[in-house]
Scaffold this motif. Structure first.
Motif, mmCIF file in Angstrom:
data_model
loop_
_atom_site.group_PDB
_atom_site.id
_atom_site.type_symbol
_atom_site.label_atom_id
_atom_site.label_comp_id
_atom_site.label_asym_id
_atom_site.label_seq_id
_atom_site.Cartn_x
_atom_site.Cartn_y
_atom_site.Cartn_z
ATOM 1 N N THR A 15 0.827 -1.208 0.000
ATOM 2 C CA THR A 15 0.000 0.000 0.000
ATOM 3 C C THR A 15 0.858 1.252 0.000
ATOM 4 N N ARG A 18 2.580 2.027 -3.366
ATOM 5 C CA ARG A 18 1.626 2.295 -4.455
ATOM 6 C C ARG A 18 0.975 3.667 -4.311
ATOM 7 N N SER A 19 1.228 4.357 -3.209
ATOM 8 C CA SER A 19 0.588 5.655 -2.981
ATOM 9 C C SER A 19 1.155 6.708 -3.934
ATOM 10 N N GLN A 20 0.326 7.673 -4.265
ATOM 11 C CA GLN A 20 0.726 8.728 -5.190
ATOM 12 C C GLN A 20 1.842 9.592 -4.610
ATOM 13 N N THR A 66 6.134 9.808 3.422
ATOM 14 C CA THR A 66 4.891 9.097 3.096
ATOM 15 C C THR A 66 4.301 8.465 4.351
ATOM 16 N N PHE A 70 0.611 9.221 6.055
ATOM 17 C CA PHE A 70 -0.368 8.189 6.421
ATOM 18 C C PHE A 70 -0.790 8.336 7.879
ATOM 19 N N GLN A 78 1.700 1.998 6.830
ATOM 20 C CA GLN A 78 1.537 1.026 5.765
ATOM 21 C C GLN A 78 2.893 0.402 5.415
#
Length: 312
Positions: A15, A18-20, A66, A70, A78
């Motif tokens: 996850t 894969r986050s922008q 990141t 989150f 994640q």
């Protein structure tokens, strides 16, 4: 249920990457730092020695903003590329798991020295116990290397090392169950060749065909269950007549209990201590209990051997 949990964990494992936000940060970092002469120009020697590439550095440094995003968004920590975020220490990817793997390795080295002091070389299973120690030390060595730096080769060696311990424990149980039985040596050779050929075949397919995480986990669970069930039945049969067998029973029960750390996964505490590291920590003292059982069992079998020689 255990298999389902592992499958679920692998599905949700990426996850973070894969986050922008992570993707945008990574692309910017690669463009600015990993092109032309600037690539790896500022890397420390220890990072180069452990094969941390410029791309790996960008992934590591983009991971933390990141993670913060989150957490601030109340989504929770994640995983990135199937792993939790860990703070790196001198290039070591998972410091706690590395340290605890070394503790397991040291435990086997210390206890085999005690075994050699207390058991005669002529005792049954003396040589097999040394084989067991070598296999375990080899496995924990690769566990240490893998947690220092996770690349495809070290990952495969870690998986195969762990599987070799499970398979040899099954073989040990089968041979111990048949000790002093008619044609026990023939059965021992048969089981040894069968298990050995299967391990070689599995190693070949893992290296040169496909690293199948689901299948690898399934066979480890299957052989581990056979091992725990077999030793449990053996302990139940003999613990009243041989008090030292309780050590084996305690070991088997604790192995089964500590495996829960592998199922109850959670983000690392202080970005260092995760469930997998705690599992390695919990298994370190178990070597003491197991070798104590092996010492007492060898003494018992040595007495049995002498009785059989007198009868002969």
């Amino acid at each position: 249920m255990v298999v389902f949990l592992f499958v679920l964990k692998s599905v949700l494992a990426s996850t973070g990457d894969r986050s922008q936000m992570f993707y945008s940060c990574l692309q910017d970092c690669l463009a600015q730092n990993c092109s032309g002469s600037s690539q790896d120009s500022q890397s420390f020697h220890v990072l180069r020695a452990l094969h941390w590439t410029c791309s790996d550095e960008c992934k590591y440094f983009c991971m933390w903003p990141t993670v913060n995003w989150f957490v601030e968004a109340e989504i929770g920590v994640q995983q990135f590329y199937g792993k939790w975020p860990f703070i790196r220490f001198w290039g070591i990817q998972e410091p706690a798991a590395t340290l605890f793997s070394i503790l397991n390795l040291v435990g086997h080295v210390v206890m085999i020295r005690r075994f050699r002091k207390e058991v005669r070389p002529s005792a049954p299973f003396y040589v097999m116990t040394h084989y067991f120690c070598v296999i375990c030390c080899h496995a924990w060595l690769w566990s240490t290397i893998f947690h220092i730096r996770d690349v495809r080769f070290t990952e495969i060696m870690d998986y195969l090392g762990a599987f070799s311990m499970v398979l040899f424990s099954v073989y040990h149980f089968l041979v111990r169950m048949l000790a002093f039985q008619p044609r026990s040596s023939q059965y021992s050779l048969f089981f040894g060749m069968a298990i050995g050929f299967y391990f070689v075949y599995h190693s070949y397919t893992t290296f040169f065909v496909k690293m199948d995480y689901g299948y690898n986990m399934l066979i480890n669970i299957a052989f581990g269950a056979v091992n725990i069930l077999g030793w449990s039945i053996w302990c139940l049969k003999f613990y009243k007549r041989r008090p030292y067998v309780k050590q084996c029973a305690a070991f088997v029960a604790l192995v089964a209990f500590t495996t829960l750390f592998e199922v109850l996964d959670f983000p690392p505490l202080f970005w260092v201590l995760d469930a997998h590291a705690l599992w390695h920590l919990s298994t370190a003292p178990l070597a003491i209990l197991w070798y104590k059982f092996l010492i007492d069992d060898c003494h018992y079998m040595e007495g049995q051997k002498l009785n059989l020689e007198k009868l002969a």
